[in-house]
Design a protein around this motif. Structure first.
Motif, PDB file in Angstrom:
ATOM      1  N   LYS A   8       0.799  -1.223   0.000  1.00 19.93           N
ATOM      2  CA  LYS A   8       0.000   0.000   0.000  1.00 19.93           C
ATOM      3  C   LYS A   8       0.834   1.277   0.000  1.00 19.93           C
ATOM      4  CE  LYS A   8      -3.929  -2.228   2.109  1.00 19.93           C
ATOM      5  NZ  LYS A   8      -4.887  -2.263   3.188  1.00 19.93           N
ATOM      6  N   THR A   9       2.120   1.161   0.310  1.00 21.89           N
ATOM      7  CA  THR A   9       2.965   2.358   0.363  1.00 21.89           C
ATOM      8  C   THR A   9       4.235   2.134  -0.452  1.00 21.89           C
ATOM      9  OG1 THR A   9       4.259   1.654   2.292  1.00 21.89           O
ATOM     10  CG2 THR A   9       2.176   2.826   2.725  1.00 21.89           C
ATOM     11  N   GLU A  10       4.878   3.223  -0.760  1.00 26.45           N
ATOM     12  CA  GLU A  10       6.145   3.156  -1.501  1.00 26.45           C
ATOM     13  C   GLU A  10       7.200   2.410  -0.689  1.00 26.45           C
ATOM     14  OE1 GLU A  10       8.540   3.733  -4.817  1.00 26.45           O
ATOM     15  OE2 GLU A  10       6.409   4.205  -4.623  1.00 26.45           O
TER      16      GLU A  10
END
Length: 118
Positions: A8-10
């Protein structure tokens, strides 16, 4: 073993890439190989959502090929039919027709799906 979750995140994406890199030489049919497959699918899904590549514009594809091959507009006359047609198409005043698309596909290798887009 740590639970596998969607990316969901970098930061999660970068960590997943590191894990993929560490598993790249896993033996087929091993637990590590299965983990590699799952992580690769998750990374691919994240990339498709966050780093989608826009379809190539046909005129930009033609200009790219011209630059790569060192061609000028006059060099395209045999494929377009006239100097005016080359100029009008490249300036977006006239659309590509099927004859020109076929010539560009056969002689320059520009993919048909690119020429038919837009």
């Amino acid at each position: 073993m740590e639970a596998i979750r969607p990316i969901k995140t970098e930061e999660q994406y970068r960590e997943t890439l590191k894990r993929i890199d560490s598993l790249i030489d896993a033996e087929p049919n091993s637990t590590e190989f299965e983990l590699l497959e799952v992580l690769s699918i998750l990374a691919d899904d994240y990339e498709n959502k966050h780093y989608a590549i826009e379809p190539l514009d046909p005129i930009e594809a033609i200009k790219y090929e011209m630059e790569e091959k060192g061609l000028k507009q006059k060099d395209l006359i045999p494929y377009f039919g006239s100097k005016e047609m080359v100029s009008q198409v490249l300036s977006r005043k006239r659309p590509l027709n099927l004859k020109i698309m076929k010539e560009l596909y056969q002689n320059f290798g520009i993919p048909a799906e690119v020429l038919l887009s837009h």
